[in-house]
Design a protein around this motif. Structure first.
Motif, PDB file in Angstrom:
ATOM      1  N   GLY A  23     -37.482 -28.291 -36.790  1.00 17.54           N
ATOM      2  CA  GLY A  23     -36.475 -27.167 -36.964  1.00 17.54           C
ATOM      3  C   GLY A  23     -35.323 -28.037 -36.008  1.00 17.54           C
ATOM      4  O   GLY A  23     -35.603 -27.952 -35.424  1.00 17.54           O
ATOM      5  N   ASP A 211     -32.282 -25.079 -47.898  1.00 19.73           N
ATOM      6  CA  ASP A 211     -32.777 -25.530 -46.929  1.00 19.73           C
ATOM      7  C   ASP A 211     -33.620 -26.876 -47.360  1.00 19.73           C
ATOM      8  O   ASP A 211     -35.017 -26.693 -46.970  1.00 19.73           O
ATOM      9  N   ASN A 215     -38.857 -32.138 -44.961  1.00 27.63           N
ATOM     10  CA  ASN A 215     -39.698 -31.693 -44.036  1.00 27.63           C
ATOM     11  C   ASN A 215     -40.497 -29.939 -43.939  1.00 27.63           C
ATOM     12  O   ASN A 215     -40.977 -28.955 -43.101  1.00 27.63           O
ATOM     13  N   ASN A 216     -39.529 -29.545 -45.656  1.00 26.35           N
ATOM     14  CA  ASN A 216     -39.505 -27.897 -45.398  1.00 26.35           C
ATOM     15  C   ASN A 216     -40.621 -27.462 -46.899  1.00 26.35           C
ATOM     16  O   ASN A 216     -40.724 -26.640 -47.205  1.00 26.35           O
ATOM     17  N   ASP A 230     -39.293 -22.638 -44.824  1.00 29.51           N
ATOM     18  CA  ASP A 230     -38.379 -22.051 -44.271  1.00 29.51           C
ATOM     19  C   ASP A 230     -37.252 -21.418 -44.888  1.00 29.51           C
ATOM     20  O   ASP A 230     -36.394 -21.898 -45.766  1.00 29.51           O
TER      21      ASP A 230
HETATM   22 MG    MG Z   1     -36.943 -26.561 -41.291  1.00 26.84          MG
END
Ligand code: MG
Ligand code: GN1
Length: 356
Positions: A23, A211, A215-216, A230
């Protein structure tokens, strides 16, 4: 760091705390306990310079996870604990721990889960469905959610922030990026379409994730989406946020900070698969104006991210974590190339959406 973990209602003897993920805002760690091979918890240091109202932040997240857990349980979905995050309260029953300097939170680690920086079309389709379902599940939440970062995806504000950065120009960097400043400016008015439609009362705000980088999202070993993580930025926004930000990361054939611009393209197979999944999952509430502007959303996010990275570069790298001095400039160039590729494919995108 073990001492911080012990401020929360944890079970087991904490043996190790190790860094996790990539992140750009918060610092994240996996927490191990004795006798278990997989991590048991995830500890996060909340970036309080960016999320200034931690109380509101954790309150939002609790409302969202409670609502989703309730929905999943009502719908008799199996394995609910792997499909929504569970936060652990502190020993004095608070949603976060403040150590006098930093803010921390703890959640349960979802085992046998995987994150990716890129996806294939099949995963992209399931991701489209999952983000659509996420929005759909939250479409009837009764609680009001605050904006954890006010005007987070408001492009007019982002452009204003860029302008302010250029005026201050503390490191005299603006002169080197004039090309990008000009290109951004040329399209500024047309790219603010979302805000304009909202002012005209044609485009609603809904609860979005805001967001939706690839990758979240946690996948299981077979490529099924487990859950969306996230949740800091879950707030009212245009649905374009979740649609556009996923494609910004997933349809990019290169990296977000690729130094080789030739690696970057906008992958239409990923776009089509994601759009198909997203439209299927949002049928019950998506308005025609939202649907027909999905191609605009696909352009909007690389554009907005260019504006944000460029402003941070000019400001002297105060927002995003950087790994080397020119990192935000490299990111700016890479996002701009992606924007140009998406721009070229706009009519192809429109045709696909029209026939979906
Ligand atoms: Mg993230
Ligand atoms: C940040 O937290 P992380 O790294 O998932 C940022 C996003 C940007 C992204 C760019 C709160 O997301 O808005 O799109 O970096 N989050 C915040 O990679 O600003």
């Amino acid at each position: 760091m073990k001492d911080i973990v012990l401020k929360f209602k944890v079970e087991g003897e904490i043996t190790d705390v190790k860094p996790l993920g990539e992140g750009l805002i918060n610092d994240t760690f996996k927490v191990y306990v004795k006798g278990e091979e997989n991590p048991k918890y995830v500890l996060q240091h909340i970036n309080n310079a960016i999320f200034q109202d931690v109380e509101l932040l954790q309150d939002n997240i609790e409302k969202v996870t409670d609502h989703i857990r309730k929905k999943l349980t009502e719908n008799k979905v199996e394995d609910v604990e792997r499909k929504v995050l569970r936060f652990i309260r502190t020993n004095d029953d608070k949603k976060f721990h403040f150590d006098g300097e930093k803010y921390w939170r703890l959640m349960v680690y979802i085992s046998d889960s995987y994150t990716y920086q890129t996806v294939n079309p099949e995963y992209s389709y399931t991701a489209g469905k999952s983000f659509g379902e996420f929005q759909s599940m939250l479409s009837d939440i009764n609680e009001t959610l605050g904006e954890t970062i006010p005007d987070f995806h408001n492009l007019e504000l982002r452009l204003k922030q860029l302008k302010e950065a250029i005026e201050k120009d503390p490191l005299n960097r603006a002169k080197d990026v004039q090309y990008y400043i000009n290109e951004i400016e040329k399209r500024a008015e047309s790219m603010c379409l979302g805000e304009q439609l909202h002012r005209e009362g044609k485009l609603p705000k809904r609860i979005c994730h805001c967001d939706t980088k690839v990758n979240n999202m946690l996948f299981d070993k077979d490529g099924n989406v487990l859950c969306v993580i996230d949740l800091d930025t879950v707030m009212p926004s245009f649905i374009f946020s979740d649609f556009g930000d996923f494609l910004r990361s997933a349809a990019n054939t290169g990296a977000e900070d690729d130094k080789n611009l030739d690696n970057i393209n906008f992958n239409m197979e990923i776009f089509k698969a994601f759009t198909k999944g997203y439209i299927e999952a949002t049928k019950s509430f998506l308005l025609p104006i939202e649907k027909e502007n999905l191609p605009y959303a696909a352009k909007l996010f690389p554009y907005m991210q260019t504006v944000r990275f460029l402003a941070d570069y000019i400001n002297g790298d105060t927002y995003y974590k950087i790994q080397y001095p020119e990192h935000n400039l490299v990111r700016t160039k890479a996002q701009w190339r992606l924007f140009e590729c998406a721009e070229q494919k706009e009519s192809e995108m429109k045709e696909f959406v029209l026939n979906s």
